[in-house]
Write a protein that holds these residues in place. Structure first.
Motif, short mmCIF file in Angstrom:
data_model
loop_
_atom_site.label_atom_id
_atom_site.label_comp_id
_atom_site.label_asym_id
_atom_site.label_seq_id
_atom_site.Cartn_x
_atom_site.Cartn_y
_atom_site.Cartn_z
N ASP A 1 0.82 -1.21 0.00
CA ASP A 1 0.00 0.00 0.00
C ASP A 1 0.85 1.26 0.00
O ASP A 1 0.32 2.37 0.08
N GLY A 2 2.17 1.09 -0.04
CA GLY A 2 3.04 2.26 -0.04
C GLY A 2 3.35 2.77 1.36
O GLY A 2 3.95 3.83 1.53
N ILE A 3 2.90 2.04 2.39
CA ILE A 3 3.15 2.46 3.78
C ILE A 3 4.64 2.28 4.11
O ILE A 3 5.23 1.25 3.81
N TYR A 4 5.21 3.30 4.72
CA TYR A 4 6.64 3.29 5.06
C TYR A 4 6.88 2.33 6.23
O TYR A 4 6.34 2.51 7.32
N LYS A 5 7.66 1.29 6.01
CA LYS A 5 7.83 0.23 7.01
C LYS A 5 9.20 0.25 7.68
O LYS A 5 9.36 -0.23 8.79
N GLY A 6 10.19 0.74 6.95
CA GLY A 6 11.54 0.71 7.53
C GLY A 6 12.54 1.10 6.47
O GLY A 6 12.17 1.55 5.39
N TYR A 7 13.81 0.89 6.79
CA TYR A 7 14.82 1.22 5.79
C TYR A 7 15.96 0.20 5.84
O TYR A 7 16.17 -0.44 6.87
N VAL A 8 16.62 0.04 4.73
CA VAL A 8 17.84 -0.77 4.71
C VAL A 8 18.99 0.14 4.29
O VAL A 8 18.80 1.05 3.50
N THR A 9 20.16 -0.14 4.83
CA THR A 9 21.35 0.62 4.45
C THR A 9 22.41 -0.35 3.94
O THR A 9 22.38 -1.54 4.27
N GLN A 10 23.32 0.17 3.15
CA GLN A 10 24.40 -0.68 2.64
C GLN A 10 25.20 -1.26 3.80
O GLN A 10 25.53 -2.43 3.81
N ARG A 11 25.47 -0.43 4.79
CA ARG A 11 26.22 -0.92 5.95
C ARG A 11 25.48 -2.04 6.67
O ARG A 11 26.06 -3.04 7.06
N GLY A 12 24.17 -1.84 6.80
CA GLY A 12 23.36 -2.83 7.52
C GLY A 12 23.40 -4.18 6.79
O GLY A 12 23.51 -5.23 7.42
N ILE A 13 23.32 -4.14 5.46
CA ILE A 13 23.33 -5.38 4.68
C ILE A 13 24.68 -6.07 4.82
O ILE A 13 24.76 -7.29 5.05
N THR A 14 25.75 -5.30 4.71
CA THR A 14 27.09 -5.86 4.85
C THR A 14 27.21 -6.55 6.21
O THR A 14 27.74 -7.66 6.33
N HIS A 15 26.70 -5.87 7.21
CA HIS A 15 26.78 -6.39 8.57
C HIS A 15 26.02 -7.71 8.69
O HIS A 15 26.50 -8.68 9.26
N LEU A 16 24.83 -7.72 8.11
CA LEU A 16 23.97 -8.91 8.18
C LEU A 16 24.64 -10.11 7.51
O LEU A 16 24.68 -11.21 8.05
N LEU A 17 25.17 -9.88 6.31
CA LEU A 17 25.81 -10.99 5.58
C LEU A 17 27.04 -11.48 6.32
O LEU A 17 27.39 -12.66 6.25
N GLY A 18 27.69 -10.58 7.03
CA GLY A 18 28.92 -10.95 7.72
C GLY A 18 28.68 -11.68 9.02
O GLY A 18 29.58 -12.33 9.56
#
Lengths: 372, 219
Positions: free
Chosen positions: A349-366
């Motif tokens: 519906d276009g409702i703003y749910k959150g955000y992802v950042t490049q740093r956050g993704i790197t952290h998650l994969l690591g």
């Protein structure tokens, strides 16, 4: 659901014995897609074909739903297992309807029941029954034929399916489409599937579990993420590729990687408030939402600092957002394309749910490597 | 001109000979289908048997028909059938084996392995595979073999007149012995017309028997 115990196949050839499958042990849980993966001649196809006894095992046992099928009549066994092959193998002399009903006919189903089912199955793969039931295979495109090949295997509603590189002969664009379609179908039908592939990307996309074979042996049997993150040896590391961590992006959905309940401003808030919020969280931008919570725009710290007025009067357009159901590969690709370090995540519906950042993704994969 | 008036004058007789001719060929080829098709299917199971059968059939077809009739006279005389209808049918039956067996064998052996694999994988027995998939796909090629056999043996049957089997060959042999070109030409003409007609009608049949899914969309 499918359990292999010390399953072995030795082919006797004039130049000596060849062990095509060497004491394979594995267990495919009910409703899972298990992809058998490996280079050609690794034993993956032999292993799969032993399950419906197209190849008779030399030794070992196969259990389907707890029943030992190694001593069952192979004809009735095969009728109870769906089988899809790369070359599709639709019978050119029969209509699509008769092709789909092949197994129900062998099982002696009532004709009316099987024909109704054929129509339903065609609808499942978005082919119009009125158009296609009466056609012959050669009147269909490759992709349509492959869809029919899959639903033909489903016609008698077998609990177990064997698929031998089912999408291998289709061009890359259509392959993606059919794979997605099949995954959607699988969510409903929940078959237990053994799927042979030589394509690591396909395996990562389709599989609940991946079994990698080499020289007749089962080397590693793990979930796609574990396999990509922790290849057991150098053969598997090479096979899954140097970019294996990037491949893991596919396995994680935006929803599971995003920071939830992010700070936000509305059009009525002052720029002061926006600046304060950004400084408090250490962000360089903040999303402006509408009255219902839809993401409407963005305010950058560099623009807003020191200015007076309302957010509604001096916000920028939101350059890009990503749907929470997408995978991280799509998200990262968007970030690179728009040169953004973070991305707003919205629902349908276009409702703003959150955000992802490049740093956050790197952290998650690591994370999985740091735990070691 | 003389030939034409001969044909008109003896039209009934020519038709009678044509019917005899057709009877010999159709009975013989009919029997050849009944024997040759199962043999052709059976030998797909064993390469060695296929080689032996196909070589034998090829050798038989090289025997000149006159010689074959000669060989059969002493053998069939033991049952009092040394000449006439029976040896003619047997000779044509033997000559028809090669095109029919070879076409059946080739058609079945060339069925796309993927279809066989799909059929096996869904739990068809080998008999069901034959009936539902392999034979329907092979029919056009088998029919082509039958066509070859028929056209070729309409010629052979003409020679069978020399052993008293009747048919249109009677006109030709008589035309030669009586140096009567009218009979000779009438007989030869009738044999040719019969062969061409048979060829076209069998071609039509062959198309009729081709499963719709195999027909090219242009045809």
């Amino acid at each position: 659901m499918i359990r292999l115990e010390d399953l072995t196949k030795i082919f006797q050839t004039p130049s000596g014995d060849i062990t095509a499958a060497d004491r394979i042990n594995m267990d495919v849980p009910e409703g899972n897609i298990c992809v058998l993966l490996g280079p050609s001649g690794c034993g993956k196809t032999t292993t799969m074909k032993m399950v419906n006894r197209l190849i008779e095992p030399t030794s070992g046992k196969i259990f389907i739903g707890g029943e030992d099928v190694t001593s069952k009549d192979p004809i009735s066994l095969r009728r109870s297992i769906g089988y899809v092959i790369q070359q599709i193998g639709l019978f050119p002399n029969q209509t699509i309807e008769d092709n789909i009903c092949a197994v129900p006919d062998l099982l002696g189903w009532d004709r009316k029941k099987s024909r109704t089912r054929a129509g339903e199955l065609l609808e499942m793969v978005a082919l119009d029954p009125a158009t296609f039931l009466g056609r012959f295979p050669k009147e269909l495109s490759g992709g349509q034929q492959q869809r029919v090949g899959v639903i033909r295997a489903l016609a008698a509603d077998p609990p177990v399916m064997l698929m031998d590189e089912p999408f291998g002969a289709i061009d890359p664009i259509n392959r993606e489409v059919i794979q997605d379609e099949f995954l959607r179908m699988q969510k409903e039908i929940k078959k237990t599937i053994m799927f042979v592939s030589h394509d690591i990307d396909e395996a990562v996309k389709m599989a609940d579990k991946i079994a990698i074979f080499d020289a007749g042996q089962l080397i590693q049997y793990d979930s796609p993420d574990d396999l990509l993150a922790h290849p057991k040896n150098s053969f598997i590391a090479d096979f899954v590729g140097g970019d294996r961590t990037l491949k893991r992006l596919r396995l994680i959905r935006v929803e599971d990687a995003m920071t939830k309940d992010p700070p936000r401003v509305t059009a009525d808030d002052t720029l002061d408030k926006a600046v304060n919020l950004m400084e408090e969280h250490g962000h360089i931008s903040i999303v402006m939402v509408g009255p219902k919570g839809r993401a409407r725009g963005v305010v950058y710290l560099s623009d807003a600092r020191g200015k007076k007025g309302k957010v509604g009067d001096s916000h920028d357009k939101l350059p890009v957002s990503v749907h929470v159901g997408e995978d991280l590969r799509t998200a990262v690709s968007s970030m690179f394309m728009h040169d953004e370090a973070s991305l707003a995540c919205v629902d349908s519906d276009g409702i703003y749910k959150g955000y992802v950042t490049q740093r956050g993704i790197t952290h998650l994969l690591g994370a999985t490597y740091r735990d070691q | 001109m003389e030939t034409i008036s001969f044909i008109i004058g003896n039209f009934g007789y020519i038709v009678e000979l044509t019917v005899q001719h057709i009877a010999i060929v159709s009975v013989a080829v009919g029997l050849a289908i009944i024997t040759g098709v199962p043999i052709g299917i059976a030998i797909t199971q064993n390469q060695r048997a296929a080689d032996i059968v196909l070589y034998t059939a090829a050798i038989i077809i090289t025997i000149p028909s006159i010689a074959l009739f000669g060989i059969m006279i002493p053998i069939l005389s033991t049952i009092g059938q040394g000449i006439g209808y029976l040896p003619a049918v047997i000779a044509i039956l033997l000559y028809s084996q090669l095109p029919i067996i070879r076409n059946t064998y080739t058609a079945i052996a060339n069925v796309d392995p993927a279809l066989r694999e799909a059929a096996r994988g869904m739990g068809m027995t080998s008999f069901q595979r034959l009936r539902k998939v392999e034979i329907p796909l092979a029919v056009p090629v088998i029919m082509a073999g039958v066509r070859t056999a028929v056209v070729m043996n309409i010629g052979v049957a003409a020679i069978a007149a020399y052993i008293g089997a009747g048919g249109l060959g009677t006109l030709i042999s008589r035309g030669i012995s009586q140096t009567d070109p009218r009979q000779l030409i009438a007989g030869a003409l009738a044999v040719s017309i019969l062969a061409i007609t048979a060829d076209f009608s069998l071609l039509w049949l062959q198309k009729r028997f081709t499963p719709r899914g195999l027909q090219s969309s242009k045809a």
